[in-house]
Write an enzyme that holds these catalytic residues in place. Structure first.
Site, PDB file in Angstrom:
ATOM      1  N   HIS A  68       0.833  -1.217   0.000  1.00 61.61           N
ATOM      2  CA  HIS A  68       0.000   0.000   0.000  1.00 61.61           C
ATOM      3  C   HIS A  68       0.859   1.255   0.000  1.00 61.61           C
ATOM      4  CE1 HIS A  68       0.183   0.863   4.420  1.00 61.61           C
ATOM      5  NE2 HIS A  68       0.180  -0.435   4.576  1.00 61.61           N
TER       6      HIS A  68
ATOM      7  N   ASP B  30       6.186   0.885   6.431  1.00 58.69           N
ATOM      8  CA  ASP B  30       4.744   0.589   6.338  1.00 58.69           C
ATOM      9  C   ASP B  30       4.090   1.662   5.484  1.00 58.69           C
ATOM     10  OD1 ASP B  30       2.189  -0.295   6.658  1.00 58.69           O
ATOM     11  OD2 ASP B  30       2.024   0.243   8.770  1.00 58.69           O
TER      12      ASP B  30
ATOM     13  N   GLU C  70      -5.138   1.834   2.964  1.00 55.27           N
ATOM     14  CA  GLU C  70      -5.087   0.583   3.718  1.00 55.27           C
ATOM     15  C   GLU C  70      -5.239   0.864   5.202  1.00 55.27           C
ATOM     16  OE1 GLU C  70      -3.211  -2.589   6.143  1.00 55.27           O
ATOM     17  OE2 GLU C  70      -2.703  -0.490   6.020  1.00 55.27           O
ATOM     18  N   GLU C  71      -4.618   1.942   5.654  1.00 56.47           N
ATOM     19  CA  GLU C  71      -4.522   2.204   7.099  1.00 56.47           C
ATOM     20  C   GLU C  71      -5.869   2.507   7.749  1.00 56.47           C
ATOM     21  OE1 GLU C  71      -2.099   1.426   8.747  1.00 56.47           O
ATOM     22  OE2 GLU C  71      -0.256   1.641   7.586  1.00 56.47           O
TER      23      GLU C  71
ATOM     24  N   ASP D  52       3.215  -6.457   3.380  1.00 54.22           N
ATOM     25  CA  ASP D  52       2.853  -5.353   4.277  1.00 54.22           C
ATOM     26  C   ASP D  52       3.250  -5.674   5.710  1.00 54.22           C
ATOM     27  OD1 ASP D  52       1.841  -3.008   5.269  1.00 54.22           O
ATOM     28  OD2 ASP D  52      -0.241  -3.676   5.276  1.00 54.22           O
TER      29      ASP D  52
ATOM     30  N   HIS E 126       3.876   2.759  12.635  1.00 51.27           N
ATOM     31  CA  HIS E 126       2.975   3.881  12.907  1.00 51.27           C
ATOM     32  C   HIS E 126       3.593   4.942  13.827  1.00 51.27           C
ATOM     33  CE1 HIS E 126      -0.756   1.135  11.950  1.00 51.27           C
ATOM     34  NE2 HIS E 126       0.126   1.176  10.962  1.00 51.27           N
TER      35      HIS E 126
HETATM   36 ZN   LIG Z   1       0.771  -1.395   6.263  1.00 51.04          ZN
END
Ligand SMILES: [Zn+2]
Ligand SMILES: *[C@@H]1O[C@H](CO)[C@@H](O)[C@H](O)[C@H]1NC(C)=O
Ligand SMILES: *[C@@H]1O[C@H](CO)[C@@H](O)[C@H](O)[C@H]1NC(C)=O
Ligand SMILES: *[C@@H]1O[C@H](CO)[C@@H](O)[C@H](O)[C@H]1NC(C)=O
Ligand SMILES: *[C@@H]1O[C@H](CO)[C@@H](O)[C@H](O)[C@H]1NC(C)=O
Length: 490
Positions: free
Chosen positions: A297, A309, A343-344, A371, A441
């Site tokens: 993503h 990510d 995606e998140e 991912d 994140h």
């Molecule tokens: Zn991800």
């Protein structure tokens, strides 16, 4: 990685949908060996003829002209755009850039496919502990959270370890800020405090909730992520704080000390906006309407650079096609890279893509997503029928020169889940990602986490698997034995 189970409207509906779709697929999906029974020894011989081409791909990626190419491309991209949250103009600019780069790289049918995505904006935010002493709390609001009133919420804190403890102390929660100091078990287990924490705290009358960041290791950095309010439960502001501060407040509360926190958040949810999944192909020579899909993503959280990510996953998916193109190879089936959007926020872009393409599900041979990091690769986590697993085990043997032949059967997920739930074989990159959640994140998810050699290896794994499967005489077998659970590995 978003990593929460997809909600289905009851298990019965899911099973029924699966059976109906599977019956449909079974009638549609006939390989080139129609009427010939599955014969693993024939497939084994066929796969072995790909040894030379697999070694050429590996050589190009590790030692040839493409050495460090995926790393350099990802560094150019992440340094130029930084983080790319869904709903932002920056993500759309990044998608435009990718469409240009994929075209320049000589890939085919490069285009964006529209998807409506949430538009949550963080705004200014802060948290301060006022009692028993003044201490600013590093924090990140959780995705989807509402704002506090402009003056903030100043309230006494109730610290708990579990939802059960919160229920037992329900009569102490009213009017307070609940702090969850949950113990790290695994991402899949511990993330429920992020996704459900606000709703559970609201049910017992709390004004706001703070979660200990979902990570096994911390250097005082908060980790954000999506969270889910529940229907008919009052929305309350919610944010992540550091492991260090959650533990400190836990110790203070064990001593009976009164803790007071002031939380200020300006977060807001704006109307959804139109984004795009980014698509590029190498058209198949013989069966162009049959597809092997590789993906990652392109969107990220609004912190760090989204390099791990999921910049790494997106860029090895581009690189898989790029390596094949640089070798002037064209498999029988179409190779398609899809760089998902949003995606998140809960696999939003991939869901829209699936809805637009589900009538072609029988033509999807294999769907792959990376991912969960692009560290040193070991192989593939695979979900599909027993026979498909046997074919994949043979294909993975082509990666023995780089020690990436391991096949773990039984589950794969993320953005490819929608196709997998209707019986399309799917896989996730298996890699040495034990440090993944240290950075996940956070502001620490930058290019510094990525390594050129590891990306060379991951790109080679992706290219060898995708090319070989796309070029075999037959599509991967599907049968009525569902060999995977649509779970998300963390
Ligand atoms: Zn991800
Ligand atoms: C690729 O990266 C490695 C590690 O940083 C470096 O040693 C090597 O010289 C690089 N190769 C190229 C072609 O830049
Ligand atoms: C955050 O606050 C600063 C100064 O207090 C202000 O200049 C800025 O516009 C605010 N940002 C947002 C996104 O509201
Ligand atoms: C929410 O409340 C409304 C009105 O009381 C009710 O009709 C609905 O069933 C509730 N939804 C849920 C999920 O509880
Ligand atoms: C593969 O593993 C072997 C044995 O552990 C090691 O000697 C070799 O260097 C590894 N090869 C690569 C490409 O990592």
């Amino acid at each position: 990685m978003f990593l929460q189970n997809i909600k289905v409207n009851g298990f019965g509906t899911f099973v029924l949908t699966f059976l109906v779709l599977f019956a449909f697929l079974a009638t549609q999906c006939q390989g080139r060996s129609v009427n010939k029974p599955f014969d693993i020894s024939r497939v084994r011989k066929e796969v072995q003829t790909y040894k030379d081409v697999a070694n050429q791909i590996i050589d190009l990626s590790l030692r040839g002209a493409a050495q460090n190419q995926s790393y350099n491309r990802l560094a150019d991209f992440t340094d130029k755009f930084g983080s790319r949250i869904a709903g932002s103009q920056n993500l759309e600019n990044a998608i435009d850039y990718m469409l240009g780069e994929l075209t320049k790289d000589g890939l085919e049918n490069v285009h964006g496919e529209k998807a409506m995505v949430p538009h949550w904006v963080r705004g200014n935010e802060s948290a301060v502990m006022l009692q028993p002493r003044f201490h600013p709390l590093p924090m990140l609001g959780l995705g989807g959270s509402i704002a506090t009133p402009p003056e903030g919420i100043e309230a006494e804190v109730l610290v708990v370890r579990t939802f059960d403890e919160l229920k037992k102390k329900a009569n102490q929660a009213k009017g307070k800020i609940v702090v969850y100091n949950q113990i790290w078990v695994s991402y899949g287990v511990s993330v429920q405090y992020r996704s459900l924490g606000a709703a559970e705290a609201s049910k017992v009358g709390a004004l706001a909730s703070l979660i200990r960041s979902v990570t096994p290791l911390s250097i005082d950095s908060p980790h954000t992520g999506w969270q889910d309010y529940q229907t008919n439960v009052t929305k309350i502001p919610t944010a992540s704080i550091t492991v260090e501060d959650a533990e400190m407040m836990w110790r203070m509360s064990q001593r009976g000390e009164k803790i007071v926190v002031r939380l200020k958040m300006e977060a807001k949810s704006l109307p959804p906006i139109e984004s795009r999944n980014t698509v590029a192909e190498i058209r198949g020579s013989t069966y162009p309407d049959e597809v092997v899909l590789v993906s990652g993503h392109l969107d990220s959280w609004d912190v760090g650079q989204g390099a791990m990510d999921d910049g790494g996953g997106a860029f090895i998916s581009w690189q898989a096609l790029s390596l094949i193109r640089q070798l002037n190879l064209r498999p029988k089936r179409t190779l398609r890279a899809v760089l998902w959007t949003a995606e998140e926020e809960g696999l939003i872009g991939s869901q829209e893509y699936y809805n637009a393409h589900k009538s072609e599900a029988s033509k999807f041979d294999l769907v792959l997503e990376s991912d969960e990091g692009t560290f040193t690769p070991n192989g593939l986590i695979f979900g599909g029928s027993k026979n498909a697993g046997e074919v994949m085990a043979e294909v993975l043997k082509l990666l023995q020169p780089i020690n990436a032949s391991k096949l773990i059967l039984g589950g794969a997920g993320g953005d490819i889940s929608y196709f997998m739930q209707v019986g399309v074989p799917g896989g996730n990159l298996l890699n040495e990602n034990q440090d993944y959640f240290y950075y996940h994140h956070t502001n620490g998810d930058t290019m510094t986490v990525e390594d050129p050699h590891q990306l060379n290896l991951c790109s080679a794994v992706w290219a060898v698997i995708a090319y070989t499967v796309a070029d075999l005489d037959d599509m991967l077998p599907r049968d009525t034995t569902l060999r995977f659970k649509p779970a998300f590995i963390g």
